[in-house]
Structures are given as C-alpha cells and as structure tokens.
Write an enzyme that holds these catalytic residues in place. Structure first.
Site, mmCIF file in Angstrom:
data_model
loop_
_atom_site.group_PDB
_atom_site.id
_atom_site.type_symbol
_atom_site.label_atom_id
_atom_site.label_comp_id
_atom_site.label_asym_id
_atom_site.label_seq_id
_atom_site.Cartn_x
_atom_site.Cartn_y
_atom_site.Cartn_z
ATOM 1 N N GLY A 1 0.848 -1.200 0.000
ATOM 2 C CA GLY A 1 0.000 0.000 0.000
ATOM 3 C C GLY A 1 0.878 1.243 0.000
ATOM 4 O O GLY A 1 2.111 1.162 0.152
ATOM 5 N N SER B 1 3.325 -0.660 8.354
ATOM 6 C CA SER B 1 4.234 -0.944 9.476
ATOM 7 C C SER B 1 3.474 -0.984 10.798
ATOM 8 O O SER B 1 3.703 -1.878 11.625
ATOM 9 C CB SER B 1 5.332 0.122 9.579
ATOM 10 O OG SER B 1 6.037 0.198 8.387
ATOM 11 N N SER C 1 2.669 4.830 1.014
ATOM 12 C CA SER C 1 3.376 5.283 2.209
ATOM 13 C C SER C 1 2.344 5.862 3.178
ATOM 14 O O SER C 1 1.420 6.571 2.752
ATOM 15 C CB SER C 1 4.398 6.353 1.813
ATOM 16 O OG SER C 1 5.072 6.822 2.943
ATOM 17 N N SER D 1 5.922 -1.804 -2.140
ATOM 18 C CA SER D 1 5.873 -2.787 -3.243
ATOM 19 C C SER D 1 4.823 -2.392 -4.291
ATOM 20 O O SER D 1 3.803 -3.057 -4.433
ATOM 21 C CB SER D 1 5.643 -4.206 -2.719
ATOM 22 O OG SER D 1 4.632 -4.294 -1.744
HETATM 23 P P1 ADP Z 1 3.401 2.652 6.191
HETATM 24 O O1 ADP Z 1 4.201 1.563 6.820
HETATM 25 O O2 ADP Z 1 2.317 2.140 5.294
HETATM 26 O O3 ADP Z 1 4.233 3.716 5.538
HETATM 27 P P2 ADP Z 1 2.977 3.608 8.845
HETATM 28 O O4 ADP Z 1 2.416 2.491 9.640
HETATM 29 O O5 ADP Z 1 4.442 3.889 8.966
HETATM 30 O O6 ADP Z 1 2.572 3.387 7.315
HETATM 31 O O7 ADP Z 1 2.228 4.968 9.147
HETATM 32 C C1 ADP Z 1 0.846 5.021 9.285
HETATM 33 C C2 ADP Z 1 0.505 6.229 10.149
HETATM 34 O O8 ADP Z 1 -0.916 6.314 10.266
HETATM 35 C C3 ADP Z 1 1.058 6.083 11.549
HETATM 36 O O9 ADP Z 1 1.477 7.366 11.986
HETATM 37 C C4 ADP Z 1 -0.155 5.602 12.347
HETATM 38 O O10 ADP Z 1 -0.087 5.980 13.691
HETATM 39 C C5 ADP Z 1 -1.294 6.314 11.633
HETATM 40 N N1 ADP Z 1 -2.589 5.635 11.736
HETATM 41 C C6 ADP Z 1 -3.756 6.257 12.085
HETATM 42 N N2 ADP Z 1 -4.774 5.387 12.070
HETATM 43 C C7 ADP Z 1 -4.265 4.195 11.699
HETATM 44 C C8 ADP Z 1 -4.859 2.902 11.504
HETATM 45 N N3 ADP Z 1 -6.154 2.683 11.683
HETATM 46 N N4 ADP Z 1 -4.042 1.891 11.115
HETATM 47 C C9 ADP Z 1 -2.725 2.113 10.915
HETATM 48 N N5 ADP Z 1 -2.112 3.302 11.077
HETATM 49 C C10 ADP Z 1 -2.879 4.345 11.469
#
Ligand code: ADP
Length: 206
Positions: A36, A43, A38, A110
């Site tokens: 998905g 994560s 960024s 990805s």
């Molecule tokens: P990615 O790994 O896809 O880049 P991250 O997990 O690093 O995304 O970042 C997602 C951001 O969104 C984090 O700051 C997280 O706290 C926030 N967030 C808010 N709501 C959610 C949710 N329901 N699920 C996952 N992350 C969330």
C-alpha cells in the site's frame, strides 16, 4: 542484478525439514505481504500483529521496508529497477523465514504488481497472503508521519509513489484493509482470523 554470477554451487538439503520446525513451533510458516501507499498503515499494523502473535506464544517477525533499506538493501534507491530488486530480495528472504516456520510480515510499498507476483511465486501459493492497505491517498497525505508527501508535493523528492510514481493496486489480494475505517487493533483481529481460517495457527489461547 538477478543474473547468476556464482558457479560451482550446489544446493544442500539439511536434515531438519520445514514440517519438523513447524511442528516444533506449533504453527505454519507463512508470509503476510502488506502492500500500500506510504503512511497507509503497513508498518503500524505489521508491528501490532507481531506483538499480538508473540504475546500469544506464536513466533512472528516483521521485515520492514525502511529498516531493511538501512542494511540488506542499503545499496538500492527508488528507481523502478531498484524497487524491483528491493522486492526480489525480500521475496527471497521471506522464503527463508517461511521455511524456518516463522509467521513473517513484510511492510513494503511494493508498488508494482509484477514484482509482488514474483514474490508470491518465490514463497509459494498457499504460504503467501497479500494484504492491501487500501487507505485513500488523501488520508495518507493528511497523516504524513515522516513529512514525505509534503516534500514530494514540493518537488524535493522525485518518484514518490502515489504522487509522481505509480501504485498498482492488487487485483486479488487475500485481504483488504482500509485504515481510515479500521483501527490497527481491528486490522490485527482480521489478520489473526485470516491465519486461523487458513489453519496457519490454531485458535489463539490454545
Ligand atoms: P506505512 O508503513 O504504510 O508507511 P505507517 O504504519 O508507517 O505506514 O504509518 C501510518 C501512520 O498512520 C502512523 O502514523 C499511524 O499511527 C497512523 N494511523 C492512524 N490510524 C491508523 C490505523 N487505523 N491503522 C494504521 N495506522 C494508522
């Protein structure tokens, strides 16, 4: 980079097989492939799931995009070719983890369908679960936890997925999670249910 350069190499089978390791661990090796944009939550959900599984006595491990780029893949950038090589290596590492019997969770953008398909084939159908973090771009951009979207919009980062580089959504993912509608805890429950249904872990608490 995928050219075979080594010659005179032989594949060695060990004396302990995947099944024996899985029996030892009481679980099946599996790769949960989070994909998905960024900030779509890959994560966050991966680490929440890892925590939930380990707390319940299951061996889980996260391979996280940014972390892997600090080490194993630090010689790779974000060109299409490097993104492909990034994912190819993760597919290969994932395959080893799955063979070790570990519930492996990868969190990489990805963006290219073909690269994810190669990872699926590397790991093997039945052991590979593609999970699409289908969070709208506007929500990801609003969150912008690392300030990357802001930089991409300002032209300070070139080739940023979703802004000026494509993201090819999965056509048939095993699970879709929209984190604008689901909390990380809710997503974790859905993932655990998916693993239970697939017989990768017995019902938690057992
Ligand atoms: P990615 O790994 O896809 O880049 P991250 O997990 O690093 O995304 O970042 C997602 C951001 O969104 C984090 O700051 C997280 O706290 C926030 N967030 C808010 N709501 C959610 C949710 N329901 N699920 C996952 N992350 C969330």
């Amino acid at each position: 980079m995928t050219n075979i350069k080594a010659t005179n190499i032989t594949w060695h089978e060990g004396h302990v097989g995947r099944e024996e390791r899985e029996k030892l661990l009481g679980q099946k090796g599996v790769l949960i492939w989070m994909t998905g944009l960024s900030a779509s939550g890959k994560s966050t959900i991966a680490y929440t799931l890892e925590h939930a599984l380990v707390q319940r006595g299951r061996l889980a491990y996260v391979l996280d995009g940014d972390n892997i780029r600090h080490g194993l893949n630090k010689n790779l950038g974000f060109s299409a070719e490097d993104r492909t090589e990034n994912i190819r290596r993760i597919g290969e590492v994932g395959k080893l983890y799955v063979d070790a019997g570990i519930i492996t969770i990868t969190a990489f953008i990805s963006p290219y369908r073909a690269d994810r398909q190669i990872a699926r084939e590397t790991v093997g159908e039945g052991s590979f679960y593609e999970v699409f973090c289908d969070t709208p771009l506007e929500v990801c951009e609003e969150r912008d936890p690392k300030g990357l979207y802001k930089k991409a919009r300002a032209g300070e980062i070139k080739g940023f997925t979703g802004i000026d580089d494509p993201y090819e959504a999965p056509e048939k993912p095993e699970l879709v999670i929209d984190t604008s509608k689901m909390s990380p805890q809710e997503a974790t429950i859905a993932l655990v249910e998916m693993l239970e249904k697939a017989g990768k872990i017995s019902a938690l608490g057992e």
